[in-house]
Design an enzyme around this catalytic site. Structure first.
Site, mmCIF file in Angstrom:
data_model
loop_
_atom_site.group_PDB
_atom_site.id
_atom_site.type_symbol
_atom_site.label_atom_id
_atom_site.label_comp_id
_atom_site.label_asym_id
_atom_site.label_seq_id
_atom_site.Cartn_x
_atom_site.Cartn_y
_atom_site.Cartn_z
ATOM 1 N N ARG A 26 -42.015 15.625 -0.513
ATOM 2 C CA ARG A 26 -43.533 15.279 -0.184
ATOM 3 C C ARG A 26 -44.323 15.915 -1.517
ATOM 4 N NH1 ARG A 26 -44.698 18.715 2.722
ATOM 5 N NH2 ARG A 26 -42.749 19.665 3.518
ATOM 6 N N ASP A 77 -37.429 18.256 14.387
ATOM 7 C CA ASP A 77 -38.719 18.427 13.686
ATOM 8 C C ASP A 77 -40.069 18.477 14.165
ATOM 9 O OD1 ASP A 77 -39.610 18.439 10.768
ATOM 10 O OD2 ASP A 77 -40.296 16.440 10.920
ATOM 11 N N ASN A 101 -26.773 32.467 15.187
ATOM 12 C CA ASN A 101 -28.133 32.608 15.743
ATOM 13 C C ASN A 101 -28.196 32.580 17.102
ATOM 14 O OD1 ASN A 101 -29.105 32.835 12.947
ATOM 15 N ND2 ASN A 101 -29.528 30.867 12.742
ATOM 16 N N GLY A 149 -39.558 9.614 2.449
ATOM 17 C CA GLY A 149 -39.710 9.815 3.677
ATOM 18 C C GLY A 149 -41.050 10.089 4.191
ATOM 19 N N SER A 166 -40.227 23.671 6.556
ATOM 20 C CA SER A 166 -39.332 22.643 5.686
ATOM 21 C C SER A 166 -38.087 23.003 5.281
ATOM 22 C CB SER A 166 -40.102 21.461 4.828
ATOM 23 O OG SER A 166 -41.000 21.183 5.478
ATOM 24 N N ALA A 167 -37.111 22.459 5.569
ATOM 25 C CA ALA A 167 -35.656 23.026 4.925
ATOM 26 C C ALA A 167 -35.511 24.543 5.259
ATOM 27 C CB ALA A 167 -35.821 22.664 3.427
ATOM 28 N N LYS A 201 -44.721 12.585 9.395
ATOM 29 C CA LYS A 201 -45.855 13.707 8.948
ATOM 30 C C LYS A 201 -47.144 13.039 9.303
ATOM 31 C CE LYS A 201 -42.180 16.415 8.015
ATOM 32 N NZ LYS A 201 -41.779 17.480 8.919
ATOM 33 N N ARG A 258 -31.505 13.457 1.519
ATOM 34 C CA ARG A 258 -31.820 13.296 2.771
ATOM 35 C C ARG A 258 -30.915 12.279 3.488
ATOM 36 N NH1 ARG A 258 -35.916 16.256 5.517
ATOM 37 N NH2 ARG A 258 -37.203 17.612 3.613
ATOM 38 N N HIS A 300 -44.809 21.391 14.501
ATOM 39 C CA HIS A 300 -43.684 21.098 13.621
ATOM 40 C C HIS A 300 -42.627 21.825 14.296
ATOM 41 C CE1 HIS A 300 -42.147 21.331 9.023
ATOM 42 N NE2 HIS A 300 -41.579 20.567 9.786
ATOM 43 N N GLY A 339 -33.898 25.376 8.350
ATOM 44 C CA GLY A 339 -32.799 25.293 9.230
ATOM 45 C C GLY A 339 -33.022 24.736 10.698
ATOM 46 N N THR A 368 -32.956 21.670 12.002
ATOM 47 C CA THR A 368 -31.974 20.654 12.306
ATOM 48 C C THR A 368 -30.700 21.550 12.683
ATOM 49 O OG1 THR A 368 -32.881 19.198 10.828
ATOM 50 C CG2 THR A 368 -30.593 18.486 11.387
#
Ligand code: OXD
Ligand code: MN
Length: 581
Positions: free
Chosen positions: A70, A276, A492, A199, A249-250, A207, A365, A227, A252, A254
């Protein structure tokens, strides 16, 4: 084809006249259409077929090397008044933005097909879902939208029934960063994006629509567009509760959304509803209900393996589109963190020598339908959504923030969310690892002034009879040698277990000036190989460092001037006071 919705038809006619494509294709969302697009892209080199024996129906797209993330500095919110976009957004007056864009879009689709893609964000029959139409000259974008949204005929029918939809005009243009803009016109529910096929810039449903435009729309309609991932957590007694969690973003999302219980916590199960984006609305029962507006995942590939994300790894072996990964000699996708194989060609398609950077791009990605995920939950299709018991905010912070703490109440939770800071990652262009404020992980995505957004959060809380509890977590704390202190990933779940127990009031917390921390004995660390004193350090609050942090937060809030809600100011003052005592 045409539509009975006059506004949609007029807009398509206008875009066709301006962009001058060779032909116009209305997408019906069928499998046959999808296969046709893939074949066409393989024929013209846009996609490369990966090893079909090991990865059936998987393809690789190598993007322009300048178009891999982005581009926040080229992303604008174009409200009439700059104040409405706020200091959190780049702003351009709508008139000026349209003049600039009209020039760039003029004739940009000559020699290309223009695709009209109606899509629905959320289950097609959900009252919380909202529709949009993306016009694009990129068949790659269309293929991604097919995996990421409910697109095609059913969405068009809903648009024709309801009349309201978000318009997204996209062209890859000439892919030059000099002529790249991602512009939002929230008052017109309009997005115009040119010059990128990445994306976050080009799949306008994601987004641009589901966060920037939706957050603006949500404020006027009484809901929240966030988000956040959504997961279902099933305890050993079979009871399920739902958690929404927001990380930049990025960081964790997912992995957490697809977490698989480690061996010693086998009684627990995690179900994935989204990774997301989350749309939240107060229900008539006074609880907060959530849907995932998306139908697929667009995740970061590097680092994914059986241990870090078992479920994601399992779903990447068929029906997936990869962008900017490396390939092995026998044409399998490869990335840093993958445990087998070795790269033969890097993400640019050059022979991999090992000397010139990573083989896969750090923001490489995957795109894959949600239904391919082994932990996918059917609740993702429930029109009403799922009731949320806990909201988790988090950031990537080497210091300061404890492993987990609970906000005192909703208003305090809003302050905790509004003060989130995190180190930047490869998901956006620019320096990686710089700490920046990223309130509610929405810094790049809130379509209006953050001060008004926090006010809206406070108003939503006031409508809830059973508000979710709000927590803050930090998986990324480092020791003085720069090593992560907490193992993260599957472990976690131990933190989620404590959160669940707090939601059910099964354990009490330990009071601290910043909120409630777990008592050391309530956090299950059995069998964990933690360094001596690590747990105490992970659960400690250093008042001196926190006093400094409160100053930084205050400086940050001050940018928002008189628009900052008084309640937020008071909550900040109260916490600073507790730290001073
Ligand atoms: C994403 C992002 O792609 O946040 O989800 O950048
Ligand atoms: Mn994201």
């Amino acid at each position: 084809m045409s539509t009975s919705n006059a506004e949609l038809q007029a807009w398509i006619n206008q875009v066709t006249r301006d962009c001058r494509p060779d032909s116009v294709h209305w997408c019906d969302g069928s499998e046959q259409e999808y296969q046709g697009l893939l074949e066409r892209m393989v024929a013209d080199g846009t996609l490369l077929k990966l090893n079909q024996e090991t990865h059936p129906d998987c393809y690789l797209h190598r993007s322009d090397p300048t178009d891999v993330a982005r581009t926040e500095h080229l992303t604008f919110v174009c409200t009439q008044e700059q104040e409405d976009a706020g200091p959190n957004n780049n702003w351009m007056a709508p008139g000026e933005a349209h003049v600039k864009l009209d020039k760039l879009f003029d004739g940009c689709m000559e020699g290309r097909t223009m695709y009209v893609v109606p899509y629905c964000m959320g289950p097609i029959d959900s009252p919380l879902a909202r529709c949009g139409v993306e016009i694009t000259d990129s068949p790659y974008v269309v293929a991604n939208l097919r995996l990421m949204t409910r697109m095609g005929q059913a969405a068009l029918q809903r648009i024709e029934r309801e009349g309201r939809f978000v318009k997204g005009q996209h062209s890859i243009g000439d892919l030059s960063p000099e002529r790249r803009f991602i512009m939002h016109f929230p008052d017109d529910l309009l997005i115009r994006s040119i010059g990128s096929g990445y994306g976050g810039n080009a799949l306008l449903s994601k987004k641009c629509h589901a966060l920037r435009i939706a957050s603006y729309q949500a404020r006027t309609e009484g809901w929240l567009a966030e988000h956040m991932l959504i997961l279902g957590l099933e305890a050993p007694n079979g009871k399920r509760c739902y958690v929404a969690a927001s990380f930049p973003s990025a960081c964790g999302k997912t992995n957490l959304a697809m977490l698989r219980a480690p061996l010693h916590m086998q009684g627990y199960k995690i179900f994935t509803i989204g990774d997301d984006i989350c749309w939240l609305q107060p229900g008539e029962d006074g609880r907060l209900w959530a849907i995932n507006p998306e139908a697929g995942f667009f995740g970061v590939v590097p680092g994914t393996n059986e241990d870090t994300n078992y479920n994601a790894y399992a779903m990447l072996n068929r029906d997936a589109l990869f962008a900017n990964v490396a390939v092995t000699a026998d044409n399998q996708p490869w990335w840093e963190g993958k445990k087998d194989g070795k790269p033969s060609l890097d993400w640019k398609g050059n022979p991999y020598t090992g000397g010139n950077g990573p083989a896969a791009h750090p923001n490489a990605r995957f795109t894959v339908s949600m239904r391919r995920c082994p932990s996918y939950a059917e609740e993702a299709e429930h029109p009403r959504g799922v009731p949320i018991s806990a909201i988790i905010f988090g950031g990537r912070r080497a210091r300061l923030a404890p492993l987990v703490y609970e906000a005192r109440d909703w208003a305090h939770g809003v302050m905790v969310g509004a003060s989130v800071a995190s180190e930047t990652t490869a998901a956006q262009t620019g320096a990686v690892g710089v700490v920046r404020r990223d309130p509610m992980a929405m810094k790049p995505f809130c379509g209006y002034n953050f001060a008004d957004y926090w006010g809206h959060w406070l108003n939503i809380g006031a409508q809830l009879k059973q508000p979710p509890k709000i927590f803050h977590v930090n998986w990324f704390r480092k020791d003085s040698d720069g090593k992560f202190m907490w193992p993260g990933f599957g472990e976690n779940l131990r933190v989620l277990e404590w959160i669940l127990q707090r939601c059910e009031e099964k354990v009490a917390g330990r009071e601290s000036p910043i909120g409630l921390l777990p008592k050391a004995e309530d956090l299950n660390v059995d069998g964990l190989d933690l360094a001596p004193d690590a747990l105490a350090a992970l659960l400690s609050v250093d008042s001196g460092e926190w006093r400094e942090e409160m100053e930084h937060i205050n400086e940050y809030f001050t940018q928002y001037g008189a628009r900052l809600p008084e309640r937020l100011r008071e909550t900040h003052r109260a916490q600073a006071g507790r730290l001073a005592d």
